[in-house]
Motif scaffolding. Structure first.
Motif, mmCIF file in Angstrom:
data_model
loop_
_atom_site.group_PDB
_atom_site.id
_atom_site.type_symbol
_atom_site.label_atom_id
_atom_site.label_comp_id
_atom_site.label_asym_id
_atom_site.label_seq_id
_atom_site.Cartn_x
_atom_site.Cartn_y
_atom_site.Cartn_z
ATOM 1 N N VAL A 177 2.739 5.078 4.852
ATOM 2 C CA VAL A 177 2.289 6.305 4.186
ATOM 3 C C VAL A 177 3.168 6.603 2.976
ATOM 4 C CG1 VAL A 177 2.074 8.803 4.448
ATOM 5 C CG2 VAL A 177 1.215 7.289 6.234
ATOM 6 N N GLN A 178 4.486 6.399 3.119
ATOM 7 C CA GLN A 178 5.386 6.623 1.990
ATOM 8 C C GLN A 178 5.061 5.698 0.826
ATOM 9 O OE1 GLN A 178 9.263 6.162 3.842
ATOM 10 N NE2 GLN A 178 9.564 8.366 3.896
ATOM 11 N N GLU A 179 4.526 4.519 1.132
ATOM 12 C CA GLU A 179 4.147 3.578 0.082
ATOM 13 C C GLU A 179 2.764 3.872 -0.489
ATOM 14 O OE1 GLU A 179 4.490 -0.144 2.031
ATOM 15 O OE2 GLU A 179 6.692 -0.113 2.097
ATOM 16 N N GLY A 180 2.094 4.918 0.034
ATOM 17 C CA GLY A 180 0.800 5.317 -0.505
ATOM 18 C C GLY A 180 -0.398 4.874 0.301
ATOM 19 N N ASP A 181 -0.170 4.236 1.459
ATOM 20 C CA ASP A 181 -1.283 3.796 2.306
ATOM 21 C C ASP A 181 -1.626 4.918 3.281
ATOM 22 O OD1 ASP A 181 -3.170 2.535 3.805
ATOM 23 O OD2 ASP A 181 -1.821 1.044 4.695
ATOM 24 N N TYR A 182 -2.453 5.865 2.830
ATOM 25 C CA TYR A 182 -2.784 7.019 3.659
ATOM 26 C C TYR A 182 -3.813 6.697 4.739
ATOM 27 C CZ TYR A 182 -0.433 9.365 -0.173
ATOM 28 O OH TYR A 182 0.492 9.739 -1.108
ATOM 29 N N ALA A 183 -4.325 5.474 4.735
ATOM 30 C CA ALA A 183 -5.262 5.065 5.781
ATOM 31 C C ALA A 183 -4.535 4.531 7.012
ATOM 32 C CB ALA A 183 -6.220 4.002 5.247
ATOM 33 N N ALA A 184 -3.207 4.423 6.955
ATOM 34 C CA ALA A 184 -2.436 3.902 8.088
ATOM 35 C C ALA A 184 -2.579 4.830 9.292
ATOM 36 C CB ALA A 184 -0.966 3.762 7.697
ATOM 37 N N LEU B 177 -2.684 14.030 4.111
ATOM 38 C CA LEU B 177 -2.189 13.490 2.844
ATOM 39 C C LEU B 177 -3.301 12.766 2.089
ATOM 40 C CD1 LEU B 177 1.303 12.148 3.973
ATOM 41 C CD2 LEU B 177 0.850 14.092 2.466
ATOM 42 N N ALA B 178 -4.180 12.076 2.842
ATOM 43 C CA ALA B 178 -5.305 11.401 2.191
ATOM 44 C C ALA B 178 -6.235 12.420 1.533
ATOM 45 C CB ALA B 178 -6.066 10.561 3.214
ATOM 46 N N GLU B 179 -6.503 13.521 2.252
ATOM 47 C CA GLU B 179 -7.348 14.571 1.680
ATOM 48 C C GLU B 179 -6.676 15.205 0.466
ATOM 49 O OE1 GLU B 179 -7.997 17.221 4.887
ATOM 50 O OE2 GLU B 179 -9.287 15.841 6.016
ATOM 51 N N ARG B 180 -5.359 15.396 0.555
ATOM 52 C CA ARG B 180 -4.621 15.970 -0.572
ATOM 53 C C ARG B 180 -4.696 15.054 -1.793
ATOM 54 N NH1 ARG B 180 -0.136 19.607 -0.778
ATOM 55 N NH2 ARG B 180 1.204 19.270 -2.578
#
Length: 508
Positions: free
Chosen positions: A261-268, A292-295
């Motif tokens: 998630v910190q790397e930008g993979d909000y689908a994890a 975070l994905a919705e944001r």
């Protein structure tokens, strides 16, 4: 309950907290020493007087080195108290103190646990061997037997030490910066299980065997220790594997998800395989990832309709809702003769022409550090100096105005633009109501920028700036004075200047 008690003690006795530290570990270690001597007495049956003498010696030999080690915490606690009384402590000092206190228990036990055990156990066993007349075999058997409670006491006092430092670290953590290197200061969960479980199982097995057994002598003690150790290690190994799989693997999985998630993979996502605390934590981390994905989707959607710097400001929630008064430079741009052009063009042609113009102008504004406040039909208002603050906003606004005037934005339809720049006090903040807000600037300085742009039709210049903007310039521009010009809505005429557009101004 225990942590609440520890917090109360810390609040009540903060300046003597190192002494509380020594008392807590000393009292527990003394209890272990007393129980150990009593269990050993079951094998050798000494007289009451000799038993009491060994108990006193064992307690004294246990408390003295532990008190010495606890004194080592006086320095870090003292530095904490100094930091606590200094509200101006730097972030670097706060982080350094946090690292010191978080690693205090581990560094102390790593340095002194062997010293404590050797200085307490060997002399106590020697005294017992002399007073109880058990000879060298008894001395060796007791030395082997006391290794188990020493191991147990080390594990428990380590846990006590960590518990006692919690309220200190909590107070430091409240003033830590948002980002800092956490480092590695202690024992992992898997290592804790590997170390702690054998201590409990072996100690429990040996105590049980000593209490229910009826054998006497050094040989019986040695056999009890060896059998108890084997049983305890077997049980601890099995428990360590089972608990390690059920605790550490889910934690590693959640940590891997957080890294993604910190790397930008909000689908994890982490599979929720249980309903206990770890299952709830995994579920909440998944919910955080979805949020975070919705944001991010909202951020991307906002970025389509408003400036990215404004999007970041809105999502951060840091801008005061009542707005702020700032000095900024406003750039007002408008297409000359667009009304006549629109009357003879189709609606798709009008939209295409405007989009062509804005596609050229908006990047210029952003490249010079400004943001587009709003689109106004065939014109736009850009602001320099808020929400991103910089002192040379007047220079950047004039540079952007000159580049816009030189850009061939609407050459395909034979139209040109006029640009007016003014600098002054404005109120910047979220405007709107009924749940709909827009970040904007208001004030007379904004209206003046629009009037200055309108004056370009009178003077025939592509760009005009006010004297207020000229006075804020830190770079040398060739400016031609257009004298004092009356502007609509202004009681007094304003002196305007036209920059010479000989070359394109590079972003400053």
């Amino acid at each position: 309950m225990r942590l609440r008690l520890v917090r109360w003690v810390f609040r009540r006795f903060a300046h003597q907290y190192w002494l509380i530290h020594a008392l807590a570990e000393g009292i527990f270690s003394a209890q272990v020493a007393i129980v150990t001597v009593c269990l050993a007495a079951l094998y050798f049956r000494p007289g009451w007087a000799d038993l009491l003498d060994v108990v006193v010696v064992a307690v004294a030999l246990t408390i003295v080195p532990i008190t010495f080690v606890a004194l080592c915490s006086r320095g870090p606690i003292g530095r904490f108290l100094q930091w606590r009384s200094n509200p101006d402590a730097t972030e670097a000092e706060t982080v350094a103190l946090w690292h010191e206190l978080v690693g205090l228990t581990w560094s102390t036990f790593r340095s002194y646990s062997l010293f404590i055990n050797l200085s307490a156990v060997i002399p106590a066993v020697a005294v017992a061997a002399l007073l109880w007349h058990i000879g060298w075999p008894g001395f060796a058997a007791m030395l082997l037997a006391t290794a188990v409670p020493s191991y147990y006491a080390t594990v428990v006092t380590y846990t006590i030490g960590e518990l006692l430092t919690v309220p200190v670290i909590e107070e430091i953590a409240d003033r830590l910066p948002p980002t800092f290197e956490i480092g590695d200061h202690g024992i992992s969960i898997a290592s804790r299980l590997k170390v702690a479980l054998p201590a409990y199982t072996i100690a429990a097995a040996m105590a049980t065997a000593s209490l229910v057994g009826h054998q006497r002598g050094a040989g019986a003690m040695a056999i009890t220790v060896l059998v108890s150790g084997a049983v305890g290690v077997f049980l601890a190994t099995e428990l360590t594997v089972l608990l390690g799989d059920s605790i550490t693997k889910p934690v590693r999985g959640m940590r891997a998800q957080v890294d993604r998630v910190q790397e930008g993979d909000y689908a994890a996502r982490t599979p929720v395989l249980r309903s206990d605390e770890l299952g709830v934590l995994a579920h909440e981390i998944n919910a955080m990832s979805r949020g975070l994905a919705e944001r991010e989707e909202i951020r991307n959607a906002f970025g389509t309709y408003m400036d990215k710097s404004v999007v970041e400001l809105i999502l951060s929630g840091q801008f005061p809702p009542e707005g702020v008064e700032v000095t900024a430079s406003m750039l007002f741009c408008d297409v000359r003769g667009f009304t006549s052009y629109a009357e003879g063009a189709s609606a798709p042609q009008v939209i295409a022409a405007l989009n062509e113009m804005f596609s050229a102008i908006v990047p210029i504004v952003e490249r010079h550090g400004g943001h587009v406040d709003k689109f106004l039909g065939d014109g736009l208002l850009a602001v320099f100096g808020t929400p991103d603050e910089f002192l040379d906003h007047a220079d950047k606004a004039v540079a952007a105005a000159c580049e816009i005037a030189l850009a061939d934005t609407l050459g395909s339809v034979g139209l040109t633009v006029g640009v007016g720049v003014n600098t002054g006090q404005v109120v910047a903040g979220p405007l709107g109501g009924a749940g709909r807000l827009n970040f904007s600037v208001i004030g007379d300085a904004v209206n003046v920028a629009a009037r200055v742009e309108a004056a370009t039709r009178q003077t025939g210049d592509a760009v005009l700036i006010t004297d207020a903007t000229r006075l804020m310039l830190s770079k040398a521009y060739e400016l031609d004075s257009r004298g004092e010009i009356e502007l609509k809505g202004k009681a007094e005429p304003l002196q305007l200047f036209a920059p010479k557009l000989l070359v394109r101004d590079a972003p400053g």
